[in-house]
Design a protein around this motif. Structure first.
Motif, PDB file in Angstrom:
ATOM      1  N   ILE A  54       0.695  -1.350  -0.108  1.00 54.39           N
ATOM      2  CA  ILE A  54      -0.099   0.001  -0.038  1.00 54.39           C
ATOM      3  C   ILE A  54       0.918   1.203   0.049  1.00 54.39           C
ATOM      4  N   GLY A  55       2.372   1.179  -0.128  1.00 55.62           N
ATOM      5  CA  GLY A  55       2.968   2.378  -0.424  1.00 55.62           C
ATOM      6  C   GLY A  55       3.664   2.914   0.987  1.00 55.62           C
ATOM      7  N   LEU A  56       3.332   2.320   1.941  1.00 49.45           N
ATOM      8  CA  LEU A  56       3.876   2.801   3.498  1.00 49.45           C
ATOM      9  C   LEU A  56       5.305   2.602   3.441  1.00 49.45           C
ATOM     10  N   VAL A  57       6.026   1.727   2.862  1.00 53.84           N
ATOM     11  CA  VAL A  57       7.464   1.546   2.832  1.00 53.84           C
ATOM     12  C   VAL A  57       7.576   1.359   1.362  1.00 53.84           C
ATOM     13  N   ASP A  58       9.219   1.613   0.831  1.00 50.78           N
ATOM     14  CA  ASP A  58       9.488   1.400  -0.395  1.00 50.78           C
ATOM     15  C   ASP A  58      10.317   0.054  -0.653  1.00 50.78           C
ATOM     16  N   GLU A  59      10.679  -0.535   0.147  1.00 55.47           N
ATOM     17  CA  GLU A  59      11.308  -2.094   0.118  1.00 55.47           C
ATOM     18  C   GLU A  59      11.421  -2.696   1.416  1.00 55.47           C
ATOM     19  N   LEU A  60      11.599  -3.859   1.214  1.00 52.81           N
ATOM     20  CA  LEU A  60      11.522  -4.777   2.385  1.00 52.81           C
ATOM     21  C   LEU A  60      13.210  -5.143   2.160  1.00 52.81           C
ATOM     22  N   GLY A  61      13.820  -5.541   3.501  1.00 50.62           N
ATOM     23  CA  GLY A  61      15.352  -5.933   3.334  1.00 50.62           C
ATOM     24  C   GLY A  61      16.151  -5.763   4.860  1.00 50.62           C
ATOM     25  N   THR A  62      16.918  -6.404   4.717  1.00 54.06           N
ATOM     26  CA  THR A  62      17.849  -6.370   5.941  1.00 54.06           C
ATOM     27  C   THR A  62      18.812  -5.152   6.083  1.00 54.06           C
ATOM     28  N   LYS A  63      19.320  -5.041   7.039  1.00 50.43           N
ATOM     29  CA  LYS A  63      20.260  -3.757   7.083  1.00 50.43           C
ATOM     30  C   LYS A  63      21.463  -4.078   6.069  1.00 50.43           C
ATOM     31  N   ARG A  64      21.892  -4.948   5.787  1.00 47.80           N
ATOM     32  CA  ARG A  64      22.931  -5.234   4.746  1.00 47.80           C
ATOM     33  C   ARG A  64      22.406  -4.830   3.339  1.00 47.80           C
ATOM     34  N   GLU A  65      21.191  -5.057   3.199  1.00 44.84           N
ATOM     35  CA  GLU A  65      20.618  -4.453   1.926  1.00 44.84           C
ATOM     36  C   GLU A  65      20.361  -3.173   1.841  1.00 44.84           C
ATOM     37  N   VAL A  66      20.077  -2.450   3.098  1.00 49.29           N
ATOM     38  CA  VAL A  66      19.880  -1.071   3.112  1.00 49.29           C
ATOM     39  C   VAL A  66      21.273  -0.611   2.707  1.00 49.29           C
ATOM     40  N   LYS A  67      22.417  -0.938   3.488  1.00 53.14           N
ATOM     41  CA  LYS A  67      23.928  -0.544   2.935  1.00 53.14           C
ATOM     42  C   LYS A  67      24.091  -0.796   1.642  1.00 53.14           C
TER      43      LYS A  67
ATOM     44  N   ARG B 285      21.937  -0.654  -0.976  1.00 58.61           N
ATOM     45  CA  ARG B 285      21.288   0.461  -1.569  1.00 58.61           C
ATOM     46  C   ARG B 285      21.986   1.557  -1.424  1.00 58.61           C
ATOM     47  N   LEU B 286      22.128   2.002  -0.323  1.00 56.12           N
ATOM     48  CA  LEU B 286      22.795   3.328  -0.149  1.00 56.12           C
ATOM     49  C   LEU B 286      24.306   3.568  -1.012  1.00 56.12           C
ATOM     50  N   ALA B 287      24.839   2.302  -0.789  1.00 54.40           N
ATOM     51  CA  ALA B 287      26.305   2.297  -1.804  1.00 54.40           C
ATOM     52  C   ALA B 287      26.015   2.558  -3.225  1.00 54.40           C
ATOM     53  N   ASP B 288      24.772   2.155  -3.662  1.00 54.45           N
ATOM     54  CA  ASP B 288      24.591   2.369  -5.136  1.00 54.45           C
ATOM     55  C   ASP B 288      24.365   3.903  -5.234  1.00 54.45           C
ATOM     56  N   ARG B 289      23.458   4.615  -4.390  1.00 50.63           N
ATOM     57  CA  ARG B 289      23.287   5.943  -4.256  1.00 50.63           C
ATOM     58  C   ARG B 289      24.489   6.775  -4.277  1.00 50.63           C
ATOM     59  N   LEU B 290      25.360   6.464  -3.368  1.00 52.01           N
ATOM     60  CA  LEU B 290      26.510   7.116  -3.217  1.00 52.01           C
ATOM     61  C   LEU B 290      27.614   6.947  -4.268  1.00 52.01           C
ATOM     62  N   ASP B 291      27.525   5.875  -5.209  1.00 48.89           N
ATOM     63  CA  ASP B 291      28.172   5.422  -6.193  1.00 48.89           C
ATOM     64  C   ASP B 291      29.648   5.190  -5.555  1.00 48.89           C
ATOM     65  N   GLU B 292      29.602   4.210  -4.479  1.00 54.86           N
ATOM     66  CA  GLU B 292      30.479   3.196  -4.015  1.00 54.86           C
ATOM     67  C   GLU B 292      30.410   1.982  -4.068  1.00 54.86           C
ATOM     68  N   ASP B 293      31.707   1.157  -3.905  1.00 54.98           N
ATOM     69  CA  ASP B 293      31.450  -0.224  -4.026  1.00 54.98           C
ATOM     70  C   ASP B 293      31.057  -0.867  -2.590  1.00 54.98           C
ATOM     71  N   GLU B 294      31.594  -0.022  -1.600  1.00 58.21           N
ATOM     72  CA  GLU B 294      31.038  -0.621  -0.186  1.00 58.21           C
ATOM     73  C   GLU B 294      31.061   0.703   0.760  1.00 58.21           C
ATOM     74  N   ILE B 295      30.046   0.557   1.722  1.00 58.98           N
ATOM     75  CA  ILE B 295      30.020   1.721   2.560  1.00 58.98           C
ATOM     76  C   ILE B 295      30.116   1.271   3.854  1.00 58.98           C
ATOM     77  N   GLU B 296      30.629   2.229   4.711  1.00 62.84           N
ATOM     78  CA  GLU B 296      30.858   1.882   6.277  1.00 62.84           C
ATOM     79  C   GLU B 296      29.924   2.784   6.952  1.00 62.84           C
ATOM     80  N   VAL B 297      29.211   2.271   8.005  1.00 63.05           N
ATOM     81  CA  VAL B 297      28.150   3.281   8.915  1.00 63.05           C
ATOM     82  C   VAL B 297      28.910   3.348  10.228  1.00 63.05           C
ATOM     83  N   ARG B 298      28.726   4.624  10.811  1.00 61.57           N
ATOM     84  CA  ARG B 298      28.976   4.876  12.096  1.00 61.57           C
ATOM     85  C   ARG B 298      27.562   5.432  12.992  1.00 61.57           C
ATOM     86  N   ALA B 299      27.670   4.575  14.074  1.00 59.69           N
ATOM     87  CA  ALA B 299      26.506   4.957  14.864  1.00 59.69           C
ATOM     88  C   ALA B 299      26.913   6.316  15.560  1.00 59.69           C
ATOM     89  N   PHE B 300      25.768   7.372  15.371  1.00 61.52           N
ATOM     90  CA  PHE B 300      25.904   8.491  16.224  1.00 61.52           C
ATOM     91  C   PHE B 300      25.116   8.373  17.438  1.00 61.52           C
TER      92      PHE B 300
END
Length: 339
Positions: free
Chosen positions: A264-277, A279-294
């Motif tokens: 119904i459009g409340l979310v865009d995709e289903l996935g694990t945290k690895r899959e979120v990373k 997807r973000l790597a693709d958006r940032l045009d990187e092979d791999e990204i690192e995440v830091r918890a603030f």
């Protein structure tokens, strides 16, 4: 990227340590005369080295960051001070102001090119939820809401302001609604021989007070406030999710599991945290990204307080849940909640 950044950080720290120890040795050991002076000089030289290493470490972390995505967690009931409520119905969450501070810190950090909001919350107070949403909207870069167990009500209010929303198949998402609650203790007061004596200026000042019956006018007044919050909630979701007003209202404040929320459009995709990373790597045009918890820094007493709240929840949830709900915006004894 991360490995090379860590190597550069280590080299800068070692260089800073060497320079600081060298300066300290000259100032405190080589120049002074006498054995005692030299002994003290050695101590001061070591201290200078430690301070130099710490300064170099901060410089290295800023110049050669080993991450490119910031993660800020919104967990537990959303309140201004992080409390779980007037009674120990649930363990406390992170104070909303602290969450906003961490989002703003990530926005100020040039290394953080994207923001992930990790959400596991049943909702909470209206204005603190909106404060977090506004901070996320102001982040200069892609923003992703990642729903883990629960992203309901105030949590979804926040998530709908992000560029994308991810959830798990078993996540509970939605609850686009507002609830008002009060304890009607008028009957109990009568049995105990208690009488409510009104001393107030303004017709609706004590609307919702638990020790008296609510009049029709007061009920209409309070319902109007709830309706106002609901209209604002619907507007937030329609603006952020590109859904029609009818689509949002048709949810009727229901919660949905991941697959249904996706359909119904409340979310865009289903996935694990690895899959979120990924997807973000693709958006940032990187092979791999690192995440830091603030995360906000907590002293010992705050950590102990968090543990005691969890114990209080385990021991008192039964009776407390029968007496009170999550904190919300309040008008005297009447509570407004996004849950």
């Amino acid at each position: 990227m991360a490995d090379s950044a860590r190597i550069l950080q280590t080299l800068v720290v070692l260089a800073g340590l060497a320079v600081a120890v060298g300066i300290g040795w000259v100032l405190f050991v080589f120049v002074p005369d006498g054995n005692l002076a030299r002994l003290l000089g050695v101590v001061f030289a070591v201290l200078a080295g430690v301070l130099g290493a710490r300064a170099a470490s901060g410089l290295a972390a800023s110049a050669f960051a080993d991450y490119d995505v910031a993660e800020v967690a919104v967990e537990g009931p959303i309140t201004r001070d992080g409390g779980g409520g007037r009674l120990p119905t649930t363990p406390g969450g992170t104070p909303a102001d602290d969450i906003v501070d961490q989002i703003e810190a990530a926005d100020d950090d040039e290394a953080a090119r994207a923001l992930v909001l990790k959400l596991n919350t049943p909702g909470g107070e209206v204005v603190p939820s909106d404060d977090i949403r506004i901070a996320a909207e102001r982040f200069d870069g892609p923003t992703v809401a990642y729903a883990t167990d629960t992203c309901a009500s105030g949590g979804y209010w926040i998530a709908s302001g992000c560029d994308e929303i991810y959830a798990r198949e078993g996540s509970v998402v939605g609850s686009i609604g507002v609830i008002g609650s009060r304890i009607n203790a008028a009957g109990m007061a009568d049995k105990l021989g208690l009488e409510y004596e009104r001393l107030a200026a303004g017709e609706y000042k004590d609307a919702g007070t638990s020790l008296k019956e609510m009049t029709d006018d007061e009920r209409e007044y309070l319902q109007g406030l709830i309706d106002g919050y609901y209209e604002e909630f619907v507007d937030r979701v329609t603006d952020g999710r590109q859904l029609s007003d009818e689509q949002v209202r048709d949810t009727e404040a229901r919660v949905y599991l991941g697959e249904d929320a996706l359909s119904i459009g409340l979310v865009d995709e289903l996935g694990t945290k690895r899959e979120v990373k990924d997807r973000l790597a693709d958006r940032l045009d990187e092979d791999e990204i690192e995440v830091r918890a603030f995360e906000p820094e907590k002293n010992v007493m705050e950590r102990l307080r968090g543990g005691s709240q969890a114990v209080a929840y385990a021991l008192g949830a039964g009776v407390a849940n029968a007496l009170a709900g999550e904190d919300g915006s309040r008008v005297d004894g009447f509570e407004f909640e996004l849950r």
